[in-house]
Scaffold this active site. Structure first.
Site, short mmCIF file in Angstrom:
data_model
loop_
_atom_site.label_atom_id
_atom_site.label_comp_id
_atom_site.label_asym_id
_atom_site.label_seq_id
_atom_site.Cartn_x
_atom_site.Cartn_y
_atom_site.Cartn_z
N ASP A 90 36.83 29.02 34.30
CA ASP A 90 37.72 29.52 35.30
C ASP A 90 37.28 30.85 35.28
O ASP A 90 36.49 31.55 34.23
CB ASP A 90 39.09 29.24 34.98
CG ASP A 90 40.30 29.58 35.88
OD1 ASP A 90 41.28 29.12 35.80
OD2 ASP A 90 39.78 30.26 36.78
C1 GLC Z 1 41.79 31.77 39.35
C2 GLC Z 1 42.12 30.30 39.20
C3 GLC Z 1 41.23 29.24 39.56
C4 GLC Z 1 40.41 29.94 40.60
C5 GLC Z 1 39.66 30.86 40.21
C6 GLC Z 1 38.65 31.44 41.43
O1 GLC Z 1 41.98 32.41 38.09
O2 GLC Z 1 42.75 30.00 38.02
O3 GLC Z 1 42.22 28.00 40.09
O4 GLC Z 1 39.68 28.82 41.29
O5 GLC Z 1 40.27 31.84 39.65
O6 GLC Z 1 39.32 32.26 42.28
#
Ligand code: GLC
Length: 741
Positions: free
Chosen positions: A261
């Site tokens: 993430d």
């Molecule tokens: C965010 C989210 C994830 C997302 C990523 C990119 O913090 O937790 O679901 O795809 O970052 O935006």
């Protein structure tokens, strides 16, 4: 002469073959191509492909002809492009998308084929936009109705989630666009998502929280998994030996990539050894800024390369990561069989309308107030959610929709030719912010009137209306179903309870439509004859809702979660702070959150505690009525749990409609405690008035099994079981006993 030509051609084709390296030869198997490409890559090129080079892209291998790799959010639409290394909008003019209904609505359709359509449509939009991976779907389980991102997920039940995620992944990947199933795992709340260390029994982990991911990987063949921010067994889930190396890659045989993430990687050695393949977003918390252009300083970047050159690591782990990334490239950017992409095609809008129409849940319809009979009537529409743009907000899944039809616009559109008067009253003021992450809504919702003035205006108008339709609920702003925060309460915000009660007291044809991804407390629900759960429905929200309210669509949605009266009915909130949101450790860096309710999540909890929720898991009314009867099977004993049940479903009403038949299994006697019943099969069936269909519902041994902590595997104990069938977990109208030999 002919001979000479043949000789020349075969020599030429040999020469050509000798020129075309294996990795570029589509006739060769992917694994051969992976190995060939790997053998040609330099150390620097290998390091480049395993970490981000911009907010949403990672490098390809230019020298060998592998293009850069682009990812993008999110589960219910392709996010507008941001600047290379900023969260702000790039201001493109070709990235306005179709906003599909959020996944809670998709789950509420209980219709796997729709999920396949959904995945395919999203994949075509992603293809058009040049994305090799969509960062979705989300399949975290609703452990608490306060969960900030529940609207992005598929409800409380592992079986429903499993069945609905597989076709979504398959539909998306049929376009040569990778899914990235998230957030793996145990990311069930938002407030402290970067610091939470989840403590949980193996049974609850395997029986409740992993099945959605397991099905996506083993049956859906997902090409990507996103590690979650939180910790499990004190290791961050983006590099975790238990969840990634052992369960995901070893036990489940996952051959795709583990993507962090954004900002989820925290340690070089763990990033190298504990299953992370592509590092994104380091130095940010995924939502706000971090160090600019930190890409060379990522864990799996120059530092890792230096450590290898200094002999701290061989290239063993690196090559394993690169193999997975190359496999991803051959499945996506190097896949010549991919179809064409489309953005905002009519088919995509049809898909959005279908999912909305089949996902909206008719919760209550006393005196058959619905569907609305508009002819010659005056309808008062009340509430900020009738006019507020909802395709923005909610965090990373926020979109720039090509258009969005609001609930008020939907009713106006559908009633424009009928002699029916529509009035509007604001009713309440919630979040009047006009932009999200640089996407401006263009709406000026400012209203300085006091709550009392707003309610009085609505009540006065309601006195002379034939119908009052209130659109309320949450709105994807902070603490109102939004990433990064959980709700603080189940109650409706912005004084809505008072508004709804006041309107219901002056108009007996009051209809409340709740727009949210989560249940809300409804203390006034006995005073309001009709209640509809409207979800975050995306571009076609107003049409989907108007069609249900006016009877053009006969609602067939069923709840994918238990609609509790209040938090006292929720397992996660029944064991004090330790169970939610957790107890901070010394130094406040980590908060331990113990899932003390174990496997008793949702209806499993209310069944065990004999609690009566406001509306049960699986509940959903129709404008017609059904009878589910005569549950039977060819045998009343099984040796392997592979049983085929038959059940009759009759439309006993006067209009065509679809029912969702659900099969639950109870283990009458077991050496471990088990829930009263568990969902193990379901089928949506469309019936004309008076029509009866016999449908088949099948189970397998897993349907009878529990996770045996002693052996670390699934186990079904011989003995008596009961199968129940009906169209809601609290409306099971037939049953049969059977024995597992
Ligand atoms: C965010 C989210 C994830 C997302 C990523 C990119 O913090 O937790 O679901 O795809 O970052 O935006």
């Amino acid at each position: 002469m002919k001979y000479r030509i043949t000789l020349f051609l075969s020599a030429f084709s040999l020469l050509l073959q000798a020129q075309t390296p294996v990795y570029l030869d589509p006739s060769k198997g992917i694994e051969d191509r992976v190995e060939d490409a790997l053998s040609r890559m330099t150390l620097a090129e290998k390091i480049d492909v395993i970490h981000a080079q911009s907010k949403f892209s990672s490098a390809g291998v230019k020298r060998l002809g592998f293009p850069d790799f682009w990812t993008d959010d999110g589960p219910h639409g392709v996010r507008p492009d941001v600047l290379w290394d900023e969260w702000e909008q790039a201001g493109q003019t070709n990235d306005s998308c179709v906003a599909f209904p959020a996944l809670t609505c998709l789950a509420a359709t209980w219709h796997p084929q729709l999920s396949s359509l959904y995945g395919r449509a999203l994949g075509e939009e992603a293809l058009y936009r040049g994305k090799g991976m969509i960062l979705g779907p989300g399949v975290n389980i609703y452990r608490t109705p306060l969960g900030g991102r529940n609207f992005e997920y598929m409800g409380e039940d592992p079986y429903l989630t499993s069945r609905m995620v597989i076709p979504y992944v398959q539909g998306l990947q049929s376009c040569g666009v990778a899914s990235c199933v998230k957030h793996y795992c145990l990311n069930n709340d938002e407030e402290y998502r970067h610091q939470v260390n989840v403590i949980i029994s193996d049974r609850a982990l395997h029986e409740i929280y992993l099945p959605g991911f397991e099905a996506a990987v083993k049956e859906g063949k997902a090409w990507g998994i996103m590690g979650a921010y939180n910790l499990y067994k004190d290791e961050h889930n983006c590099h975790n030996q238990y969840t990634l190396n052992k369960i995901l890659k070893q036990d489940w045989g996952f051959d795709g990539v583990v993507v962090s993430d954004w900002g989820g990687a925290h340690d070089l050695d763990q990033a190298v050894r504990n299953g992370l393949d592509m590092e994104f977003g380091t130095w940010t918390d995924g939502l706000t800024m971090g160090a600019t252009n930190a890409y060379d300083n990522y864990y799996l970047s120059k530092g890792y390369q230096k450590a290898i050159l200094e002999g701290r690591y061989t290239t063993k782990e690196l090559d394993e990561k690169v193999r997975r990334v190359l496999r991803l490239f051959f499945r996506t950017t190097m896949n010549r069989q991919r179809p064409y992409g489309f953005l905002c095609s009519e088919e995509h809008y049809v898909t959005a309308r279908l999912v909305a129409g089949e996902g909206i849940v008719l919760l209550q319809n006393d005196r058959n107030v619905l569907p609305i009979q508009p002819k010659g009537k005056k309808i008062l529409v009340v509430g900020e959610n009738a006019i507020k743009m909802m395709t923005v907000g909610g965090g990373s899944s926020s979109l720039k929709a090509q258009h969005e039809i609001s609930p008020l616009q939907g009713l106006q559109e559908r009633l424009k030719a009928s002699d029916c008067q529509i009035e509007f009253a604001r009713g309440y003021v919630g979040d009047v912010g006009g932009s999200y992450n640089g996407v401006t809504t263009g709406q000026d919702l400012k209203d300085d009137r006091s709550p009392e003035e707003l309610i009085n205006e609505a009540v006065e108008k309601a006195k002379t209306a034939d119908y009052v339709v209130i659109f309320g609920g949450l709105n994807k702003s902070d603490y109102q179903d939004c990433e990064g925060h959980d709700r603080k309460t189940m109650d409706l915000p912005y004084n809505q309870d008072k508004l709804i009660t006041a309107l219901a007291s002056v108009n007996k044809q009051t209809i409340y439509v709740n727009i949210s991804g989560n249940a809300v407390s409804m203390p006034w629900r006995k005073q309001v004859p009709a209640i509809v759960q409207g979800w975050f429905l995306g571009s076609e929200a107003g049409i989907g809702l108007a069609d249900v309210l006016l009877g053009k669509t006969n609602p067939s949605g069923h709840l994918p979660f238990t609609w509790y009266e209040n938090l006292s009915q929720v397992g996660a909130h029944s064991f004090g702070e330790a169970a939610f949101p957790g107890i901070w450790r010394e130094g406040k860096k980590i908060i331990d959150e113990e899932y003390k309710e174990g496997i008793y999540v949702g209806y499993r909890w209310t069944d065990m505690k004999k609690l009566k929720p406001a509306f049960a898991f699986g509940h959903g009314l129709s404008y017609t009525t059904f009878k589910v009867s005569n549950l039977r099977s060819d045998f009343d004993e099984t040796t392997d749990g592979n049983m085929t049940f038959k059940v009759d479903v009759t439309n006993t009403g006067d209009c065509t409609g679809a029912d969702v038949v659900q099969l639950y299994i109870s283990d009458v006697k077991c050496s471990v405690d088990r829930p009263v019943k568990e969902l193990k099969a379901f089928r949506k069936v469309m019936l004309k008035p008076g029509e009866t269909k016999t449908i088949t519902l099948s189970t397998d041994k897993r349907a009878l099994s529990f996770w045996d902590e002693a052996t670390g595997g699934w186990k079904a104990e011989p003995g008596e079981f009961i199968a129940w069938a009906g169209d809601s977990s609290d409306h099971l109208t037939c049953k049969m006993k059977f024995t597992l030999k």
